[in-house]
Design a protein around this motif. Structure first.
Motif, short mmCIF file in Angstrom:
data_model
loop_
_atom_site.label_atom_id
_atom_site.label_comp_id
_atom_site.label_asym_id
_atom_site.label_seq_id
_atom_site.Cartn_x
_atom_site.Cartn_y
_atom_site.Cartn_z
N LEU A 50 2.72 0.52 26.55
CA LEU A 50 3.67 1.60 25.61
C LEU A 50 4.95 1.74 26.89
CD1 LEU A 50 1.85 4.34 24.64
CD2 LEU A 50 2.93 2.86 23.42
N ASN A 71 -5.20 9.12 21.14
CA ASN A 71 -3.60 9.16 21.94
C ASN A 71 -1.86 9.41 20.46
OD1 ASN A 71 -4.20 6.46 24.22
ND2 ASN A 71 -4.47 8.04 24.40
N LYS A 122 -3.53 5.32 26.65
CA LYS A 122 -2.07 5.36 27.32
C LYS A 122 -1.26 6.64 27.62
CE LYS A 122 -2.54 1.00 25.86
NZ LYS A 122 -3.00 -0.23 26.93
N ALA A 123 -2.76 7.17 27.68
CA ALA A 123 -2.08 9.04 27.80
C ALA A 123 -2.71 9.13 28.92
CB ALA A 123 -1.74 9.65 26.41
N THR A 151 3.37 10.08 24.77
CA THR A 151 2.88 8.62 23.84
C THR A 151 2.44 8.90 22.34
OG1 THR A 151 1.18 7.94 26.02
CG2 THR A 151 0.72 7.79 24.37
#
Length: 382
Positions: free
Chosen positions: A21, A214, A238-239, A362
């Motif tokens: 991201l 996420n 991704k978080a 995110t």
């Protein structure tokens, strides 16, 4: 965000890692990081006593407490008044104010043995209880589900109540139930204790649960999880991830405490280790807790350490840290050890705000490129 538009309404193949991201633009980044910048302005008098300095610092930068067992404790009380004070529990509004607590994560964990429909039902009952409690104590408590709402509650003189962590057993192996719980306010889910997040790590279904978390903005709590589960979750999430009740295993060999290599991995990934104020995990004195905070800060970094009161969870607490009013005692001990105001600000408030904002960013980005997951455990894990 332009690169995300090309993937609008597509879903990554199960088992593959999602593409990275983009980083948030400067205006989207947490303003709380200013506490660690050179221009940070001290708020306390360096000539005052450590305890007086602690109260002054906490008045400006209150504690975001990462774990409270209050919901389950209140289930067993026929009557209570948290606004005036409640001696049968460790936490009430007067003590939260004396301890300068600005935000509190209310755990929805369950007794051992509850699974399936019973676990789902018990979690929903606790969610309903928390909503009832916050509505009946509007002068002291305010339910919050976003980082902005947490800050607004603090600015209005209320304690922000964040829902979670909840036990993964509450999902009953259904991603759809995860979405329902999120819609009711859940923001943290503990992954340990399921077939898809075991000693062997995450299964394919477990990985899909993390991706959907996420997408929703539900943070993963890895306290009590195996090393393999922690490593895989840190890799694919991704978080930022949390360990809501983990201290340093190098100082005390409790199974929920983290070894140095895991602390370093958590710090490198921008996660957050919330050190519990329990005698079992950290030791019998406030100095023992400070030792763990020193160690986690040294290994994971000052931006990756926070506080977890674990009050009303049935745990014994160190001396001078018996209830939610005692945080100034701990901060005074850290000041005696040479902790700076910027590092204390990160510890008490800014680090939690960072991970909340990270999860929120995110989710907003992921929702532009992933549809809600329809994966089933039978299809992925057999």
């Amino acid at each position: 965000m332009a690169d995300l538009q090309d993937e609008l309404h597509t879903t990554a193949e199960i088992g593959e890692l999602d593409p990275p991201l983009p980083l948030p633009e400067p205006d989207d980044r947490p303003d709380d990081h200013s506490a660690a910048e050179p221009g940070f302005a001290p708020v306390s008098d360096p000539d005052a006593t450590p305890l007086d300095r602690a109260h002054t610092i906490l008045a400006a930068h209150p504690v975001a407490d990462g774990y409270s067992g209050l919901p389950w404790a209140l289930r067993h009380l026929p009557w209570y008044d948290l606004e005036l004070g409640e001696s049968t529990v460790d936490t009430d509004v007067p003590r939260l104010r004396r301890g300068h607590v600005g935000a509190l994560f209310w755990a929805l964990h369950l007794p051992e043995g509850l699974a399936g429909d019973r676990a789902v039902g018990a979690t929903l009952e606790q969610l309903d209880l928390v909503r009832t409690v916050t509505r009946s104590h509007p002068e002291g408590l305010r339910l919050a589900s976003t980082p902005g709402q947490v800050t607004d509650a603090r600015n209005c003189g209320r304690v922000a109540v964040v829902l979670g962590p909840a036990a993964a057993a509450a999902l009953d192996d259904s991603i759809a139930i995860l979405r329902v719980l999120h819609s009711l306010g859940l923001r943290v889910l503990t992954l340990a204790g399921t077939s898809w997040a075991s000693e062997a790590g995450l299964t394919r279904f477990g990985e899909e649960v993390v991706r959907e978390m996420n997408r929703l903005g539900v943070m993963a709590d890895l306290s009590g999880a195996s090393a393999a589960t922690i490593h895989r979750t840190v890799t694919i999430s991704k978080a930022p991830v949390l360990c809501t009740r983990s201290a340093a295993r190098a100082l005390r060999p409790h199974p929920a405490n983290l070894p140095d290599e895991t602390l370093a991995e958590l710090g490198a990934a921008g996660g957050l280790c919330l050190v519990p104020l329990t005698a079992e995990q950290t030791g019998p004195s406030v100095r023992d807790v400070a030792d763990h905070l020193d160690h986690v800060r040294a290994v994971a970094g000052p931006e990756c350490v926070g506080l977890s009161g674990t009050y009303d969870s049935g745990s014994a607490h160190p001396q001078e840290l018996g209830d939610a009013s005692c945080y100034p005692n701990l901060i005074a001990e850290l000041l005696r050890r040479g902790w700076t105001e910027p590092d204390i600000t990160l510890l008490t408030w800014a680090n939690v705000q960072r991970v909340l904002r990270g999860a929120d960013f995110t989710a907003k980005a992921a929702q532009q490129r992933r549809e809600p997951s329809t994966a089933r455990i039978a299809e992925l894990d057999g």
